[in-house]
Motif scaffolding. Sequence first.
Motif, PDB file in Angstrom:
ATOM      1  N   GLY A 189       0.788  -1.226   0.000  1.00 12.18           N
ATOM      2  CA  GLY A 189       0.000   0.000   0.000  1.00 12.18           C
ATOM      3  C   GLY A 189       0.813   1.265   0.000  1.00 12.18           C
ATOM      4  O   GLY A 189       0.313   2.319   0.402  1.00 12.18           O
ATOM      5  N   ALA A 190       2.059   1.187  -0.455  1.00  8.25           N
ATOM      6  CA  ALA A 190       2.930   2.368  -0.453  1.00  8.25           C
ATOM      7  C   ALA A 190       3.437   2.656  -1.863  1.00  8.25           C
ATOM      8  O   ALA A 190       3.428   1.777  -2.741  1.00  8.25           O
ATOM      9  CB  ALA A 190       4.105   2.165   0.485  1.00  8.25           C
ATOM     10  N   ASP A 191       3.872   3.885  -2.079  1.00  5.77           N
ATOM     11  CA  ASP A 191       4.467   4.260  -3.363  1.00  5.77           C
ATOM     12  C   ASP A 191       5.958   3.960  -3.390  1.00  5.77           C
ATOM     13  O   ASP A 191       6.517   3.628  -4.431  1.00  5.77           O
ATOM     14  CB  ASP A 191       4.247   5.755  -3.634  1.00  5.77           C
ATOM     15  N   ARG A 192       6.581   4.100  -2.233  1.00 10.87           N
ATOM     16  CA  ARG A 192       8.024   3.881  -2.154  1.00 10.87           C
ATOM     17  C   ARG A 192       8.384   3.586  -0.703  1.00 10.87           C
ATOM     18  O   ARG A 192       7.660   3.972   0.218  1.00 10.87           O
ATOM     19  CB  ARG A 192       8.793   5.119  -2.634  1.00 10.87           C
ATOM     20  N   PRO A 193       9.512   2.928  -0.473  1.00  8.53           N
ATOM     21  CA  PRO A 193       9.950   2.675   0.908  1.00  8.53           C
ATOM     22  C   PRO A 193      10.668   3.884   1.485  1.00  8.53           C
ATOM     23  O   PRO A 193      11.341   4.629   0.763  1.00  8.53           O
ATOM     24  CB  PRO A 193      10.905   1.487   0.754  1.00  8.53           C
ATOM     25  N   GLN A 240      19.197   2.455  -4.821  1.00  3.14           N
ATOM     26  CA  GLN A 240      19.341   3.849  -4.410  1.00  3.14           C
ATOM     27  C   GLN A 240      18.914   4.792  -5.534  1.00  3.14           C
ATOM     28  O   GLN A 240      18.299   5.837  -5.284  1.00  3.14           O
ATOM     29  CB  GLN A 240      20.780   4.136  -3.994  1.00  3.14           C
ATOM     30  N   GLU A 241      19.213   4.413  -6.776  1.00  2.00           N
ATOM     31  CA  GLU A 241      18.795   5.231  -7.910  1.00  2.00           C
ATOM     32  C   GLU A 241      17.277   5.187  -8.089  1.00  2.00           C
ATOM     33  O   GLU A 241      16.647   6.209  -8.392  1.00  2.00           O
ATOM     34  CB  GLU A 241      19.483   4.737  -9.191  1.00  2.00           C
ATOM     35  N   ARG A 242      16.692   4.011  -7.929  1.00  2.00           N
ATOM     36  CA  ARG A 242      15.251   3.845  -8.138  1.00  2.00           C
ATOM     37  C   ARG A 242      14.440   4.507  -7.022  1.00  2.00           C
ATOM     38  O   ARG A 242      13.336   4.979  -7.246  1.00  2.00           O
ATOM     39  CB  ARG A 242      14.916   2.364  -8.221  1.00  2.00           C
ATOM     40  N   PHE A 243      14.999   4.526  -5.807  1.00  3.02           N
ATOM     41  CA  PHE A 243      14.333   5.161  -4.667  1.00  3.02           C
ATOM     42  C   PHE A 243      15.270   6.236  -4.090  1.00  3.02           C
ATOM     43  O   PHE A 243      15.872   6.051  -3.033  1.00  3.02           O
ATOM     44  CB  PHE A 243      13.992   4.129  -3.593  1.00  3.02           C
ATOM     45  N   PRO A 244      15.405   7.355  -4.779  1.00  2.00           N
ATOM     46  CA  PRO A 244      16.411   8.363  -4.375  1.00  2.00           C
ATOM     47  C   PRO A 244      16.160   8.970  -3.005  1.00  2.00           C
ATOM     48  O   PRO A 244      17.105   9.463  -2.372  1.00  2.00           O
ATOM     49  CB  PRO A 244      16.315   9.421  -5.482  1.00  2.00           C
ATOM     50  N   ASP A 245      14.925   8.965  -2.541  1.00  2.00           N
ATOM     51  CA  ASP A 245      14.624   9.562  -1.232  1.00  2.00           C
ATOM     52  C   ASP A 245      14.778   8.574  -0.083  1.00  2.00           C
ATOM     53  O   ASP A 245      14.649   8.964   1.086  1.00  2.00           O
ATOM     54  CB  ASP A 245      13.193  10.113  -1.223  1.00  2.00           C
ATOM     55  N   ALA A 246      15.023   7.325  -0.389  1.00  2.00           N
ATOM     56  CA  ALA A 246      15.134   6.297   0.649  1.00  2.00           C
ATOM     57  C   ALA A 246      16.569   6.177   1.137  1.00  2.00           C
ATOM     58  O   ALA A 246      17.519   6.406   0.383  1.00  2.00           O
ATOM     59  CB  ALA A 246      14.653   4.953   0.122  1.00  2.00           C
ATOM     60  N   ARG A 247      16.704   5.813   2.401  1.00  2.00           N
ATOM     61  CA  ARG A 247      18.026   5.482   2.930  1.00  2.00           C
ATOM     62  C   ARG A 247      18.261   3.998   2.684  1.00  2.00           C
ATOM     63  O   ARG A 247      17.555   3.145   3.225  1.00  2.00           O
ATOM     64  CB  ARG A 247      18.112   5.788   4.415  1.00  2.00           C
ATOM     65  N   VAL A 248      19.242   3.670   1.871  1.00  2.00           N
ATOM     66  CA  VAL A 248      19.545   2.288   1.517  1.00  2.00           C
ATOM     67  C   VAL A 248      20.843   1.888   2.203  1.00  2.00           C
ATOM     68  O   VAL A 248      21.866   2.557   2.046  1.00  2.00           O
ATOM     69  CB  VAL A 248      19.674   2.111  -0.013  1.00  2.00           C
ATOM     70  N   SER A 249      20.821   0.805   2.965  1.00  2.00           N
ATOM     71  CA  SER A 249      22.028   0.340   3.647  1.00  2.00           C
ATOM     72  C   SER A 249      22.177  -1.157   3.444  1.00  2.00           C
ATOM     73  O   SER A 249      21.189  -1.879   3.274  1.00  2.00           O
ATOM     74  CB  SER A 249      21.959   0.656   5.146  1.00  2.00           C
ATOM     75  N   VAL A 250      23.410  -1.622   3.444  1.00  2.00           N
ATOM     76  CA  VAL A 250      23.696  -3.041   3.263  1.00  2.00           C
ATOM     77  C   VAL A 250      24.559  -3.529   4.411  1.00  2.00           C
ATOM     78  O   VAL A 250      25.410  -2.798   4.918  1.00  2.00           O
ATOM     79  CB  VAL A 250      24.391  -3.291   1.898  1.00  2.00           C
ATOM     80  N   GLU A 251      24.302  -4.770   4.849  1.00  2.00           N
ATOM     81  CA  GLU A 251      25.050  -5.367   5.942  1.00  2.00           C
ATOM     82  C   GLU A 251      25.284  -6.843   5.626  1.00  2.00           C
ATOM     83  O   GLU A 251      24.506  -7.471   4.890  1.00  2.00           O
ATOM     84  CB  GLU A 251      24.263  -5.220   7.251  1.00  2.00           C
ATOM     85  N   ASN A 252      26.359  -7.373   6.141  1.00  2.00           N
ATOM     86  CA  ASN A 252      26.639  -8.792   5.975  1.00  2.00           C
ATOM     87  C   ASN A 252      25.486  -9.628   6.531  1.00  2.00           C
ATOM     88  O   ASN A 252      24.941  -9.334   7.591  1.00  2.00           O
ATOM     89  CB  ASN A 252      27.942  -9.146   6.684  1.00  2.00           C
ATOM     90  N   GLU A 253      25.106 -10.672   5.806  1.00  2.00           N
ATOM     91  CA  GLU A 253      23.931 -11.456   6.166  1.00  2.00           C
ATOM     92  C   GLU A 253      24.055 -12.108   7.547  1.00  2.00           C
ATOM     93  O   GLU A 253      23.074 -12.162   8.314  1.00  2.00           O
ATOM     94  CB  GLU A 253      23.701 -12.549   5.108  1.00  2.00           C
ATOM     95  N   THR A 254      25.235 -12.594   7.897  1.00  2.00           N
ATOM     96  CA  THR A 254      25.404 -13.243   9.191  1.00  2.00           C
ATOM     97  C   THR A 254      25.293 -12.246  10.331  1.00  2.00           C
ATOM     98  O   THR A 254      24.747 -12.560  11.391  1.00  2.00           O
ATOM     99  CB  THR A 254      26.757 -13.980   9.245  1.00  2.00           C
TER     100      THR A 254
END
Length: 400
Positions: A136-140, A176-190
């Motif tokens: 129900g959202a337009d973007r995250p 990050q390009e597709r959702f420029p207003d979102a904060r995108v972060s990545v972390e190791n899966e473990t």
Amino acid sequence: MPASPSTARAINDRLALRLLQREGPLTAGQLKQLTGLSRPTVADLVERLTEAGLITVVGEAGEQRRGPNAKLYGIVAGRAHLAALDVRTEGVAVAVSDLVGTVLAEASVPIGGDTGTGPAVERAVALVERAVKEAGADRPHTVGIGAPGLIDPASGELRDSSGLPQWHRALVATLQERFPDARVSVENETNLAALAEQRDGAARDRDTFVLLWLGHGTGAAVVLDGKLRRGASGGTGEIGFLPVPGTTGLPSATDCAGGFHSLAGSAAITRLAAEHGLTAEGAHAPDAARLVGEAVARTGGGEDDAARHFLDVLADRIALGVASVVAVLDPGCVVLGGEVGQAGGAPLAALVEERVRRMSPLPAAVRPSALGGTAVLRGALLTARDQAQDELFAPPGRSV
């Protein structure tokens, strides 16, 4: 020096929001009791947070009570939507939640090894877009990503690795390009799995522990005094490269063959099961987990020498990695995570603990994962929620 009025208000507001996040809807009286603040101060913060659109009246406390003091205030869950991704070598899983953590949509898509970087990225991004729309959202507002490999501690970016698909790194940039207003972060899966086990799983009562991930690959996450430790290069926990007896050689800087991975990775577990008459198609983590789960069930239901011997040898192997971690870090607790750790459950954990007790003078409880393969996605969602709340709950005009 006493805090300024604005700083004091910001501290009180955040305290109230954290309580509403943890406890659920509360009355002003309950907020007063839990915070220790005066009634006028609580009334002021409730008014501020309501005007800011962060909390709202969600009901009343008790059928017999009426009036302002009976109003239940809760966080406005729809103020932000959060996306979490569990990125594997063979596919992507996505979950989208509201600000209080209620999961609104889930989806996954397989991505084969022969899929090109561009098509793989587009398939994963389209999955995120569909899940966000379904929620129900337009973007995250915030996107948390769990992926295999090392995270550069300086940049926070996924480091390039010859052993992982190129589309992993491209995916982060494309989101990050597709959702420029979102904060995108990545972390190791473990690391994310450890966060989830600490918050919602097997390590809820521990400030110091190690999560040993047993899935398609092997890894470890180290939490000391409540803090996740990444190391100087972001590589804390690369236990797959740990040289151990029983392998054919030594690992190299680019290949963990000959390391702990060669004993406890899913392919090694599948081969070990075949040697004991337990077979399954393929060599991925779900198959290895199924074999371990079947062996546990067969030994629990009666005498089965083949299954019992398989679990004994597997426990011997896992104990080598656990004992090494215990000798260096003395964590007091090791959680066997991943699909295999969850499938082995308490029986496998007990076998490993017994062996570690004989090998090490340092006491260490060995526990099975409570979340298994879902822990990475859960950890990514928790991380996304924490980041969103840090931003939304911050004092006006001040970023966190």
